[in-house]
Design an enzyme around this catalytic site. Structure first.
Site, PDB file in Angstrom:
ATOM      1  N   HIS A 135       2.091   0.206   5.409  1.00  0.00           N
ATOM      2  CA  HIS A 135       3.423  -0.390   5.414  1.00  0.00           C
ATOM      3  C   HIS A 135       4.449   0.671   5.772  1.00  0.00           C
ATOM      4  O   HIS A 135       4.304   1.841   5.394  1.00  0.00           O
ATOM      5  CB  HIS A 135       3.749  -0.993   4.032  1.00  0.00           C
ATOM      6  CG  HIS A 135       4.917  -1.917   4.026  1.00  0.00           C
ATOM      7  ND1 HIS A 135       6.214  -1.468   3.919  1.00  0.00           N
ATOM      8  CD2 HIS A 135       4.990  -3.272   4.127  1.00  0.00           C
ATOM      9  CE1 HIS A 135       7.041  -2.508   3.944  1.00  0.00           C
ATOM     10  NE2 HIS A 135       6.332  -3.599   4.068  1.00  0.00           N
TER      11      HIS A 135
ATOM     12  N   ASP B 249       1.162  -8.908   4.476  1.00  0.00           N
ATOM     13  CA  ASP B 249       0.992  -9.694   5.702  1.00  0.00           C
ATOM     14  C   ASP B 249      -0.479 -10.013   5.967  1.00  0.00           C
ATOM     15  O   ASP B 249      -0.798 -11.059   6.526  1.00  0.00           O
ATOM     16  CB  ASP B 249       1.575  -8.939   6.895  1.00  0.00           C
ATOM     17  CG  ASP B 249       3.074  -8.717   6.766  1.00  0.00           C
ATOM     18  OD1 ASP B 249       3.780  -9.700   6.495  1.00  0.00           O
ATOM     19  OD2 ASP B 249       3.534  -7.579   6.926  1.00  0.00           O
TER      20      ASP B 249
END
Length: 428
Positions: free
Chosen positions: A306, A363
């Protein structure tokens, strides 16, 4: 700790105040930098620039912490409903039982969309992108509620505008879902809760009385909470900078939807599914080969690591449980999910991924859940927007209440210096 930071420049020393947040975040206040020195800072992408002081969301990427108004994402996702979290973000405190009931009842009074807006919706081509439809519909709401164009003069009108948008969002999203299938829309039934109503409108038909499974409702509730706000990201910053011009809520949120549409932002979970499809179709499901190529930097894997979280994404741990529950309950047998599980196993156990902290992020799992529930891939970013709506609105509301200055970043100009103008007939 000194109260001021010193900058020595061209033989002169300047002092700038040090600001410390409630979670010990520190910043130099350079609001008077240009006026005092003639210089500006250069920070491409604003990655080291604090543009506002906010009371809404705290994020610590190094420690893997995410909190809304001081409450941990772990507590909120396991103990609260999405509307409780929405109320918290909007008004600063978790609602009492009576406040929550009144909030739900008020929202239920505004779930329908104007029939003339339906006519606008009907002219969209059936193949148009869901995010383009959503952005247009939200922006168009300002035309149907002209009283929202100057809401700052009336706090009650501000709140009504907020309620209207939050209430209509599930209806708009489900309309887009049904259009993609070529099915007639399903109207909201206000006897159901916010999430159940959305799933009913999305997957039900006018010919039957569909009710989603509780495991599905719980998973969707968790997903919406996890996406509800995430500090000053691209779309949130867009909402705030547009709102700083005193643009109305609908226009500001429409701009946020446009920012979220970009594949670098809200499209990440869609990229995960497309990556899995590529592994299935082109790589013939050979996950070991894919992992080896990723380690040799010959291939980029989506859904791992991330930009902000340098340790782990706290949302991913929560959503993994929801993902496992949904897949087990629905008995989904999909080759893509098997590939995803194998990739997940590699990321969690392979020293290459572990040492680099390339853990599966939110995600990675959200796309799997959306697919398992039956949402088409182009709808994934719309679902992201549905969850992010309370955060966007809260950020816009905070900005307006503080009456922050209009956003106006500076730049470093690298174009041609002053040039003489040459008449058109003399140009060569």
């Amino acid at each position: 700790m000194a109260d001021n930071a010193k900058l020595t420049l061209d033989g002169k020393t300047y002092e700038f105040p040090v600001i410390t947040g409630t979670e010990d975040e520190k910043a130099f206040d350079i609001g008077k930098l240009r006026a005092q020195t003639g210089y500006v800072t250069f920070d491409e992408g604003y990655k080291n620039t604090g543009a506002t002081q906010s009371n809404i969301t705290f994020l610590d990427g190094e420690k893997g912490i995410l909190r809304y108004r001081g409450y941990s994402i772990e507590d909120l996702s396991s103990k609260a409903s999405f509307l409780e979290v929405a109320y918290l973000l909007l008004y600063g405190e978790l609602p009492t039982k009576t406040q929550l009931s009144n909030f739900e009842e008020t929202l239920n009074q505004h779930t329908l969309v104007h029939e003339n807006l339906m006519k606008v919706f009907e002219v969209f081509p059936s193949g148009s992108h869901p995010m383009g439809q959503l952005m247009t519909l939200i922006s168009a709401l300002s035309s149907f509620y002209p009283d929202s164009l100057s809401p700052s003069k009336n706090p009650e009108l501000v709140n009504l505008t907020i309620i209207r948008l939050l209430a209509k969002m599930p209806t708009l999203c489900s309309m887009i879902m049904k259009k993609g299938k070529g099915h007639p829309i399903v109207y909201p039934q206000n006897k159901y809760d916010y999430v159940t109503n959305f799933l009913r409108m999305s997957f039900g038909n006018v010919t039957d009385d569909y009710m989603p499974d509780k495991v599905v409702v719980d998973a969707m509730n968790t997903l919406l909470i996890l996406h509800a706000d995430h500090e000053q990201n691209c779309s949130t910053s867009t909402v705030r900078i547009v709102g700083s011009s005193h643009a109305n809520l609908y226009a500001s949120i429409g701009a946020g939807v446009a920012a979220l549409w970009g594949p670098r932002h809200g499209g990440a979970n869609q990229e995960v599914l497309e990556m899995l499809e590529h592994i299935r179709d082109i790589d013939k499901g050979d996950v070991k080969k894919v992992v080896a190529e990723a380690k040799d930097k010959k291939r980029l894997l989506f859904g791992f690591g991330h930009r902000v979280y340098k340790n782990f994404d706290p949302r991913a741990k929560i959503i993994k449980v929801a993902c496992d529950n949904v897949l087990a309950k629905l008995g989904v047998n999909d080759p893509l999910l098997a590939i995803a599980k194998e990739l997940e196993e590699a990321a969690l156990n392979d020293p290459y991924f572990v040492e680099r902290k390339l853990y599966p992020n939110v995600d990675f799992y959200s796309g799997l859940i959306y697919k398992a529930l039956g949402f088409p891939t182009p709808m994934f970013t719309v679902l992201f927007a549905l969850g992010r709506m309370p955060g966007w609105i809260s950020q816009w509301k905070e900005l307006r209440e503080k009456n922050e200055d209009i956003g106006r970043p500076r730049q470093i100009y690298n174009g041609p210096a002053l040039r003489p103008f040459v008449a058109v007939n003399d140009r060569k």
